[in-house]
Design a protein around this motif. Structure first.
Motif, PDB file in Angstrom:
ATOM      1  N   ASP A  43       0.762  -2.812  12.953  1.00  9.79           N
ATOM      2  CA  ASP A  43      -0.375  -2.325  12.692  1.00  9.79           C
ATOM      3  C   ASP A  43      -1.349  -3.644  13.157  1.00  9.79           C
ATOM      4  O   ASP A  43      -2.583  -3.595  12.950  1.00  9.79           O
ATOM      5  CB  ASP A  43      -0.565  -2.170  11.359  1.00  9.79           C
ATOM      6  CG  ASP A  43       0.050  -0.954  10.977  1.00  9.79           C
ATOM      7  OD1 ASP A  43      -0.059   0.116  11.802  1.00  9.79           O
ATOM      8  OD2 ASP A  43       0.677  -0.704   9.969  1.00  9.79           O
ATOM      9  N   ILE A  72       7.234   3.924   1.459  1.00 12.07           N
ATOM     10  CA  ILE A  72       5.669   3.340   1.490  1.00 12.07           C
ATOM     11  C   ILE A  72       5.085   3.468   2.939  1.00 12.07           C
ATOM     12  O   ILE A  72       4.306   2.581   3.110  1.00 12.07           O
ATOM     13  CB  ILE A  72       5.812   1.844   0.990  1.00 12.07           C
ATOM     14  CG1 ILE A  72       6.857   1.013   1.778  1.00 12.07           C
ATOM     15  CG2 ILE A  72       6.028   1.784  -0.418  1.00 12.07           C
ATOM     16  CD1 ILE A  72       6.952  -0.308   1.634  1.00 12.07           C
ATOM     17  N   ARG A  96      -4.453  -5.732   3.826  1.00 15.09           N
ATOM     18  CA  ARG A  96      -3.655  -6.057   5.141  1.00 15.09           C
ATOM     19  C   ARG A  96      -4.324  -6.810   6.160  1.00 15.09           C
ATOM     20  O   ARG A  96      -3.730  -7.283   7.021  1.00 15.09           O
ATOM     21  CB  ARG A  96      -3.203  -4.671   5.830  1.00 15.09           C
ATOM     22  CG  ARG A  96      -2.217  -3.953   4.739  1.00 15.09           C
ATOM     23  CD  ARG A  96      -1.460  -2.768   5.251  1.00 15.09           C
ATOM     24  NE  ARG A  96      -0.416  -3.632   6.514  1.00 15.09           N
ATOM     25  CZ  ARG A  96       0.242  -3.152   7.416  1.00 15.09           C
ATOM     26  NH1 ARG A  96       0.229  -1.702   7.371  1.00 15.09           N
ATOM     27  NH2 ARG A  96       0.965  -3.742   8.223  1.00 15.09           N
ATOM     28  N   VAL A 108       0.796  -1.088   0.100  1.00 18.79           N
ATOM     29  CA  VAL A 108      -0.071  -0.155  -0.068  1.00 18.79           C
ATOM     30  C   VAL A 108       0.946   1.169  -0.193  1.00 18.79           C
ATOM     31  O   VAL A 108       1.644   1.372   0.951  1.00 18.79           O
ATOM     32  CB  VAL A 108      -0.700   0.026   1.287  1.00 18.79           C
ATOM     33  CG1 VAL A 108      -1.669   1.238   1.232  1.00 18.79           C
ATOM     34  CG2 VAL A 108      -1.538  -1.321   1.659  1.00 18.79           C
ATOM     35  N   ASP A 154       2.719   7.996  13.352  1.00 26.87           N
ATOM     36  CA  ASP A 154       3.498   8.440  12.182  1.00 26.87           C
ATOM     37  C   ASP A 154       3.817  10.043  12.695  1.00 26.87           C
ATOM     38  O   ASP A 154       4.993  10.613  12.434  1.00 26.87           O
ATOM     39  CB  ASP A 154       2.735   8.969  10.994  1.00 26.87           C
ATOM     40  CG  ASP A 154       2.770   7.577  10.183  1.00 26.87           C
ATOM     41  OD1 ASP A 154       3.317   6.552  10.582  1.00 26.87           O
ATOM     42  OD2 ASP A 154       1.892   7.453   9.265  1.00 26.87           O
ATOM     43  N   ARG A 189      -7.306   5.111   9.225  1.00 26.85           N
ATOM     44  CA  ARG A 189      -7.390   3.401   9.337  1.00 26.85           C
ATOM     45  C   ARG A 189      -8.210   2.785  10.504  1.00 26.85           C
ATOM     46  O   ARG A 189      -8.778   1.564  10.453  1.00 26.85           O
ATOM     47  CB  ARG A 189      -5.970   2.855   9.498  1.00 26.85           C
ATOM     48  CG  ARG A 189      -5.325   3.025   8.142  1.00 26.85           C
ATOM     49  CD  ARG A 189      -5.445   2.284   7.035  1.00 26.85           C
ATOM     50  NE  ARG A 189      -4.622   2.487   5.848  1.00 26.85           N
ATOM     51  CZ  ARG A 189      -3.565   2.044   5.670  1.00 26.85           C
ATOM     52  NH1 ARG A 189      -2.708   1.209   6.414  1.00 26.85           N
ATOM     53  NH2 ARG A 189      -2.970   2.192   4.217  1.00 26.85           N
ATOM     54  N   ASP A 244       2.829  -5.941   2.773  1.00 26.40           N
ATOM     55  CA  ASP A 244       2.984  -4.901   4.050  1.00 26.40           C
ATOM     56  C   ASP A 244       3.291  -5.615   5.373  1.00 26.40           C
ATOM     57  O   ASP A 244       3.184  -5.205   6.603  1.00 26.40           O
ATOM     58  CB  ASP A 244       1.920  -3.947   4.287  1.00 26.40           C
ATOM     59  CG  ASP A 244       2.090  -2.875   2.967  1.00 26.40           C
ATOM     60  OD1 ASP A 244       2.816  -2.151   3.224  1.00 26.40           O
ATOM     61  OD2 ASP A 244       1.121  -3.010   2.083  1.00 26.40           O
TER      62      ASP A 244
HETATM   63  C1  LIG Z   1       3.111   3.896  12.473  1.00 28.70           C
HETATM   64  N1  LIG Z   1       2.912   2.683  11.790  1.00 28.70           N
HETATM   65  C2  LIG Z   1       2.546   1.229  12.326  1.00 28.70           C
HETATM   66  C3  LIG Z   1       2.921   2.800  10.252  1.00 28.70           C
HETATM   67  N2  LIG Z   1       3.328   3.618  10.185  1.00 28.70           N
HETATM   68  N3  LIG Z   1       2.812   1.539   9.409  1.00 28.70           N
HETATM   69  C4  LIG Z   1       3.264   1.511   8.282  1.00 28.70           C
HETATM   70  C5  LIG Z   1       2.149   0.985   7.260  1.00 28.70           C
HETATM   71  C6  LIG Z   1       2.642   1.057   5.733  1.00 28.70           C
HETATM   72  C7  LIG Z   1       1.806   0.400   4.991  1.00 28.70           C
HETATM   73  N4  LIG Z   1       2.454   0.836   3.563  1.00 28.70           N
HETATM   74  C8  LIG Z   1       0.346   0.787   5.034  1.00 28.70           C
HETATM   75  O1  LIG Z   1       0.168   1.636   4.250  1.00 28.70           O
HETATM   76  O2  LIG Z   1      -0.429   0.127   5.456  1.00 28.70           O
END
Ligand SMILES: CN(C)C(=N)NCCC[C@H](N)C(=O)O
Length: 306
Positions: A72, A260, A91, A23, A172, A139, A66
């Motif tokens: 996650d 990503i 996911r 993703v 993040d 999410r 992923d």
């Molecule tokens: C803070 N956490 C847990 C994260 N930043 N997760 C990364 C997920 C990246 C993945 N490409 C997605 O879009 O789900």
């Protein structure tokens, strides 16, 4: 409150399919450099190994591009693990292997989300060591936050509205840098969320204002802080860490996985596993479990419990 000492870290190797099926990889038409992403992951693994953690390394599954972003897939506090329901459909199947590790290897009390409408990414759940903040946004929805509150009644759980924040996940832009130090990303959208958190927080935190988003991505574990190398996070943020963080720091690179949406914290599930009176562990004590363990069929695979 006693400081958390984590004794396990669950991580997952980087799959080849991350290159163009993750993703977020649409934004990178030339694909993610898998070799470089794997080097970044391996450096993190070596740092974790040096921090008094038993490493459970899962073998990658190319069906889930992923799958290395294990944070996650679950929310773990003490002996309890809530299995997440990732907000991105591609996911959702990742939780299967994680559940097996948590149930069969770590003998955790595993809790499933009951509400079929709930969505929850572990990346939206910030555990400060004292209380829990859940970001409701891209999410994670309110029903997902509710599941966190029901699973961990011993902690104050506060839901924060994260919808207008540009970031994908709460972690993040907010992360613990020390026992009561919270690193915060720049930007008015993040400051709005910070104000909500300050309004409801049950404990005071020292806010460490960073000047880049990447500088906020860090992992505080067993008294050590893992964060980016200087040129990735920017000199100003680096200076802030020099000034404020008086505990040991480890510098790693995460530029390829960051393309990503990957972060340092997204690659690790930290666990404090104490003896669980409800489940019988055959004669094996934690000390016998080995320093480095491998889930499934890896060449160095060592069964953790049997
Ligand atoms: C803070 N956490 C847990 C994260 N930043 N997760 C990364 C997920 C990246 C993945 N490409 C997605 O879009 O789900």
């Amino acid at each position: 409150m006693a400081a958390f000492h984590y004794n396990y870290a669950v991580i997952c190797r980087v799959p080849q399919s991350i290159s163009n099926r993750s993703v977020g990889s649409d934004n990178y038409p030339r694909g993610v450099d898998v070799d470089k992403a794997r080097q970044e992951y391996e450096t993190l693994r070596e740092v974790l190994k040096s921090l008094d953690l038993n490493i459970i390394e899962m073998v990658e599954d190319d069906n889930y591009p992923d799958c290395c972003f294990v944070d996650d897939t679950t929310v773990v506090i003490g002996n309890t693990a809530l299995i997440a329901r990732p907000g991105h459909i591609s996911r959702q199947g990742e939780v299967g292997e994680i559940r097996k590790v948590l149930v069969s290897d770590l003998l955790m009390n595993v809790v499933e989300i009951k509400n079929p409408k709930a969505l929850l990414d572990g990346g939206d759940v910030l555990f400060t060591g004292k209380e829990i903040f859940v970001g409701v946004g891209k999410r994670t929805n309110e029903a997902g936050a509710q599941a966190v509150a029901e699973t961990f009644p011993e902690y104050a759980v506060s839901m924060v509205n994260f919808e207008k924040c540009e970031a994908l996940h709460l972690k993040d832009v907010f992360n613990m840098a020390g026992r009561s130090v919270m690193a915060v990303a720049p930007g008015p959208d993040v400051q709005t969320v910070l104000r909500q958190m300050q309004d409801v927080a049950s404990y005071p935190y020292q806010v460490m204002q960073m000047d880049t988003r990447m500088a906020t991505d860090m992992l505080f574990v067993n008294g050590h802080l893992i964060h980016h190398v200087r040129n990735e996070m920017g000199d100003k943020s680096y200076g802030i860490l020099d000034e404020k963080i008086l505990w040991p720091r480890h510098h790693i690179q995460m530029t390829e996985l960051a393309k990503i949406g990957g972060t340092i914290n997204s690659l690790v599930i930290l666990i404090t596993r104490t003896r669980n009176p409800k489940r019988i562990i055959s004669n094996i004590q934690d000390e016998d479990l080995g320093y480095f363990t491998m889930w499934k069929r890896g060449p160095d695979s060592v069964p953790i419990l049997n």
